[in-house]
Structures are given as C-alpha cells and as structure tokens.
Design a protein around this motif. Structure first.
Motif, mmCIF file in Angstrom:
data_model
loop_
_atom_site.group_PDB
_atom_site.id
_atom_site.type_symbol
_atom_site.label_atom_id
_atom_site.label_comp_id
_atom_site.label_asym_id
_atom_site.label_seq_id
_atom_site.Cartn_x
_atom_site.Cartn_y
_atom_site.Cartn_z
ATOM 1 N N LEU A 148 5.267 91.018 -9.616
ATOM 2 C CA LEU A 148 5.865 90.432 -10.536
ATOM 3 C C LEU A 148 5.980 88.868 -10.412
ATOM 4 N N ALA A 149 5.859 88.320 -9.353
ATOM 5 C CA ALA A 149 5.954 86.801 -9.080
ATOM 6 C C ALA A 149 4.469 86.405 -9.401
ATOM 7 N N ALA A 150 3.370 87.273 -9.092
ATOM 8 C CA ALA A 150 2.113 86.825 -9.355
ATOM 9 C C ALA A 150 2.018 86.639 -11.030
ATOM 10 N N LEU A 151 2.780 87.378 -11.607
ATOM 11 C CA LEU A 151 2.769 87.282 -13.172
ATOM 12 C C LEU A 151 3.596 86.191 -13.753
ATOM 13 N N GLY A 152 4.144 85.626 -12.778
ATOM 14 C CA GLY A 152 5.206 84.394 -13.081
ATOM 15 C C GLY A 152 6.363 84.804 -13.331
ATOM 16 N N ALA A 153 6.880 86.011 -13.170
ATOM 17 C CA ALA A 153 8.376 86.681 -13.049
ATOM 18 C C ALA A 153 8.776 86.632 -11.565
ATOM 19 N N PRO A 154 9.166 85.390 -10.907
ATOM 20 C CA PRO A 154 9.772 85.744 -9.754
ATOM 21 C C PRO A 154 11.067 86.592 -9.641
ATOM 22 N N ALA A 155 11.011 87.335 -8.423
ATOM 23 C CA ALA A 155 12.170 88.458 -8.360
ATOM 24 C C ALA A 155 13.115 87.735 -7.128
ATOM 25 N N PHE A 156 14.317 87.783 -7.395
ATOM 26 C CA PHE A 156 15.329 87.164 -6.547
ATOM 27 C C PHE A 156 16.512 87.860 -6.805
ATOM 28 N N ALA A 157 17.463 87.774 -5.771
ATOM 29 C CA ALA A 157 18.895 88.007 -6.001
ATOM 30 C C ALA A 157 19.423 86.755 -6.330
ATOM 31 N N CYS A 158 20.839 87.233 -7.098
ATOM 32 C CA CYS A 158 21.602 86.134 -7.859
ATOM 33 C C CYS A 158 22.913 86.548 -7.705
ATOM 34 N N THR A 159 23.629 85.526 -7.321
ATOM 35 C CA THR A 159 25.122 85.689 -7.435
ATOM 36 C C THR A 159 25.825 85.700 -8.809
ATOM 37 N N PRO A 160 27.003 86.245 -9.112
ATOM 38 C CA PRO A 160 27.582 86.119 -10.376
ATOM 39 C C PRO A 160 27.755 84.406 -10.587
ATOM 40 N N ASP A 161 28.320 83.747 -9.853
ATOM 41 C CA ASP A 161 28.548 82.380 -9.952
ATOM 42 C C ASP A 161 27.150 81.653 -10.323
ATOM 43 N N HIS A 162 26.138 81.901 -9.892
ATOM 44 C CA HIS A 162 24.954 81.453 -10.263
ATOM 45 C C HIS A 162 24.106 81.992 -11.474
ATOM 46 N N PHE A 163 24.529 83.373 -12.103
ATOM 47 C CA PHE A 163 23.955 83.597 -12.940
ATOM 48 C C PHE A 163 23.726 82.985 -14.304
ATOM 49 N N PRO A 164 25.056 82.170 -14.696
ATOM 50 C CA PRO A 164 25.031 81.400 -15.825
ATOM 51 C C PRO A 164 23.755 80.207 -15.889
ATOM 52 N N GLU A 165 23.634 79.634 -14.876
ATOM 53 C CA GLU A 165 22.511 78.682 -14.685
ATOM 54 C C GLU A 165 21.156 79.213 -14.877
ATOM 55 N N VAL A 166 21.070 80.377 -14.348
ATOM 56 C CA VAL A 166 19.859 80.995 -14.559
ATOM 57 C C VAL A 166 19.521 81.307 -15.907
ATOM 58 N N MET A 167 20.500 81.861 -16.840
ATOM 59 C CA MET A 167 20.401 82.119 -18.242
ATOM 60 C C MET A 167 20.065 80.962 -18.865
ATOM 61 N N ALA A 168 20.748 79.857 -18.584
ATOM 62 C CA ALA A 168 20.467 78.553 -19.214
ATOM 63 C C ALA A 168 19.336 78.128 -19.083
ATOM 64 N N ALA A 169 18.725 78.230 -17.843
ATOM 65 C CA ALA A 169 17.207 77.466 -17.800
ATOM 66 C C ALA A 169 16.345 78.766 -18.300
ATOM 67 N N ALA A 170 16.499 79.881 -18.524
ATOM 68 C CA ALA A 170 15.768 80.935 -19.297
ATOM 69 C C ALA A 170 15.712 80.540 -20.927
ATOM 70 N N ILE A 171 17.067 80.092 -21.308
ATOM 71 C CA ILE A 171 17.152 79.702 -22.799
ATOM 72 C C ILE A 171 16.487 78.544 -23.087
ATOM 73 N N GLU A 172 16.540 77.779 -22.225
ATOM 74 C CA GLU A 172 15.806 76.370 -22.530
ATOM 75 C C GLU A 172 14.189 76.603 -22.056
ATOM 76 N N LYS A 173 13.534 77.700 -21.288
ATOM 77 C CA LYS A 173 12.406 77.749 -21.202
ATOM 78 C C LYS A 173 12.117 76.487 -20.163
ATOM 79 N N ARG A 174 12.829 76.457 -19.245
ATOM 80 C CA ARG A 174 12.508 75.701 -17.981
ATOM 81 C C ARG A 174 12.334 76.384 -16.810
ATOM 82 N N PRO A 175 11.954 75.889 -15.669
ATOM 83 C CA PRO A 175 11.784 76.614 -14.444
ATOM 84 C C PRO A 175 13.212 77.104 -14.226
#
Length: 387
Positions: free
Chosen positions: A350-377
């Motif tokens: 998946l990482a080779a396809l540009g979809a890195p796999a990682f564990a995420c805490t609940p506190d960090h999840f909003p930042e991950v979603m915000a980045a995905a929405i804005e199409k940034r790393p």
C-alpha cells in the motif's frame, strides 16, 4: 532505615508479591495488605499474604460474588487507569468474560473502551436481561469519548473544509478579509493608510452544502475492537457536520453498511459483530461502488491488513481509487495502543501505491483527516509505519 528506603522496599514488596524469595523482608499491614491481596488474586502464584496476614494464592474463583468483591477492592485501592488494566488482565488471564453476562457484574466494573470491545464480542451470547445494562455501559463510554473528541474534531475539520473551499473570485460576503489583507501587504499605500487588494481570498460555502464525502471502512475482526469503538464515535461526529457526507462500513468476510445508524454510535456498535475472518477486497469493492465524486472523497481503511480475500485485487482497487482522485488513508489502528500486529507485506504494498499505513491515536485523527481533506501530505505520527 530511612523513610525513602522503607518506601522503596514497600513498593518492591508489592511488586514481587512476598514470600521468601522476594528478598525485601518487608511485612505489609492495613491498606498495603489489602492492595497486596487484590494484586495477588490476579497476578500472584502463592506465598503472599491476604489482608489477615494469611498466605495468599492466585485466583478469583469462578463465582460472581468473589469477583464483585475483588472489583470493589481494586476500585478502592487503585486509580481508574490501573483498575482498567487489572480488569482487562482478569478477563484475559482468568477467563471471566462469561461473568460479564450478569447485570450485577456489569454494574460493578469500570467502563472503558476495552470493556466495550469485550461486551460487543459477547453480544450473541448475552441474555436479554443483560442487554439493557450492557447498552447503558456502552453508552456511558461513548458519551465520554464524544465529549473528549467532538469539539476539537469539528473545529479542525471545519478549518480544513474552509481552506479547501477557498475561491479566488468570492462574493463580497464570502471574502476572507484576514487572508486577503495578508496576501496584499505588498500593496500597502502609506499615504492613504490602506491596502489595495489585487487578489481576493474567499471562503467557499462549505457550511451551506456538502463539499466532501468521507467513507470509513472498518475491519471488525476481534483484534480491532478498540478501533471499532473509536471509529464509530468519529463517524457520528463527522455525520453531524453538514458539509461532510459520511458513510460507515464494517466488514469481516461480509460487508455491512451502518450509515443509517450514524446518528447514534451506540446503535452502530451493536450493529457490529466482532470476530471472524477478513475480506478487505470485498469491503473496498463495496465502498468503491458508492463513490460518486472521487476528487472530493476521502476513504479511510482501518485494518491490520490481514487479508483473507484476493490480495492483488485489493491492491488494484486501491490504485484505481487513487488514480480517480480519491484521498486514501490506511490506519493500522485507531486507538491509544499504537500499532498492532499487522501484515507488513500488505502495508509495504500500500505504501508503494502512495497510501502509507500507520497507527493513529484518537487525538491525532482530526489532523490526519484535515490533511486528507486539504489534499496535503498526511501528518504521520512517530509510530510503526510503512511509507
């Protein structure tokens, strides 16, 4: 002996459990003896003392009354975070899951995310007399999580939605004046004390219409219990935002769409069925079939990636979604426990396809979603990850 040395021996005595081999020579009395008895019932192997000074041995017995008394003891002598760990260990080490099917026991336990996961795994065996109590326990945990997570999640994602929707020719009421002024500071005219804006920066109408589609695709195999709980809560929070259309899908070897129940995460949780096999490809095929606006869609796969379906098809499906414009996020876990055991080969693919796999805490999840929405790393945390 100094007070400091005495306290050190006391702590070692509680850790080691007493007996001739512990080497402390420390005798426990009063509250310390009671704490030692509670610890010995779960972790001891004999040789310690109970609160009456008698030799203790491990084991809580199989009766609800003895376990209920023990639960009362540990809540008296230990902080809530320790109580939750000891409860989990009691369930895992001593096989006490069956006792959770009794309403009296459920009322005695300290409710947390892991207890909710255990209860959900017991749903099929749960008698009707227990289900109402179990639902109340689950609701308490869910409401506590919502209070902790909802405000920050909404604020973070609202900002991301506004930024992603900004336009260069806004109507007057949609102008973002702060950003417009900053963008035109080079056009400041000191003689007039003003800025001449050559470029207007405006908000889109994110709050008035749906601007992003989010699909949460959740592995409900037994190892993902805590992730299922947190994802259900986040799904309900996202569904409450008018500018996000949220779909929640859970899967094992079958796929279940629980989107219609997102107004109540407790209903979502009782709609899951923890355990069983895994068919990620089938789940992603269903999610892919529901995507109508790929450029405005974020798919979040939450799974340890142990695939029981068709591996190559799964990877082709992810590649196709990304090629169409979908933002694809792979979370090995959504919990406070870090990365679980996971399929490293699939994570690397998946990482080779540009979809890195990682564990995420609940506190960090909003930042991950915000980045995905804005199409940034994605802001990948410092955990076990495949990039």
């Amino acid at each position: 002996m100094s007070d400091r040395e005495d306290e050190r021996l006391r702590r070692w005595r509680l850790v080691l459990g007493g007996g001739a081999a512990d080497g402390t020579g420390r005798t426990l009395t009063g509250t310390d003896a009671a704490m030692d008895g509670a610890l010995g019932a779960l972790y001891g192997e004999g040789g310690g003392q109970d609160r009456g000074g008698r030799d203790r041995s491990a084991g809580l017995g199989a009766s609800a009354p003895s376990v209920a008394r023990w639960l009362g003891d540990i809540r008296t002598y230990f902080p809530s975070s320790v109580v939750q760990v000891m409860q989990r260990d009691a369930i895992d080490r001593l096989g006490l899951s069956a006792l959770l099917l009794e309403p009296e026991m459920l009322e005695a336990v300290e409710a947390d995310v892991h207890l909710v996961g255990t209860l959900l795994s017991l749903t099929k065996a749960m008698p009707e007399t227990t289900k109402e109590t179990a639902r109340a326990v689950v609701r308490k945990v869910v409401e506590d999580l919502e209070k902790r997570l909802a405000t920050r999640t909404r604020a973070t994602l609202t900002g991301a939605l506004d930024r992603s929707a900004r336009v260069s020719r806004p109507r007057h009421r949609d102008i973002d004046w702060n950003r417009t002024i900053r963008a035109n500071l080079s056009n400041y005219l000191p003689e007039y004390g003003t800025v001449v804006p050559e470029r207007l920066v405006g908000y889109g109408r994110a709050s008035q219409s749906v601007t992003k589609d989010v699909v949460l695709c959740i592995d409900q195999s037994g190892s993902m219990a805590a992730s299922v709980v947190y994802a259900s809560v986040f799904g309900a929070v996202l569904a409450s935002m008018r500018s996000i259309a949220t779909r929640l899908v859970v899967f094992d070897t079958a796929v279940v769409d629980l989107t219609d129940q997102l107004d109540d995460p407790v209903d979502v949780l009782f709609g899951t069925q923890l355990g069983g096999g895994t068919d990620i490809n089938r789940a992603l095929a269903y999610c892919q079939s529901r995507i109508t606006r790929p450029a405005d869609t974020v798919v979040v796969l939450i799974s340890d990636l142990y695939e029981g379906g068709i591996r190559d098809e799964m990877l082709k499906r992810v590649a196709a979604m990304k090629a169409s414009g979908v933002q694809f996020v792979t979370l090995l876990a959504l919990s406070d426990e870090g990365a679980p055991a996971y399929d490293r080969e699939h994570a690397a693919a998946l990482a080779a396809l540009g979809a890195p796999a990682f564990a995420c805490t609940p506190d960090h999840f909003p930042e991950v979603m915000a980045a995905a929405i804005e199409k940034r790393p994605l802001p990948i945390p410092d955990m076990v990850t495949h990039q």
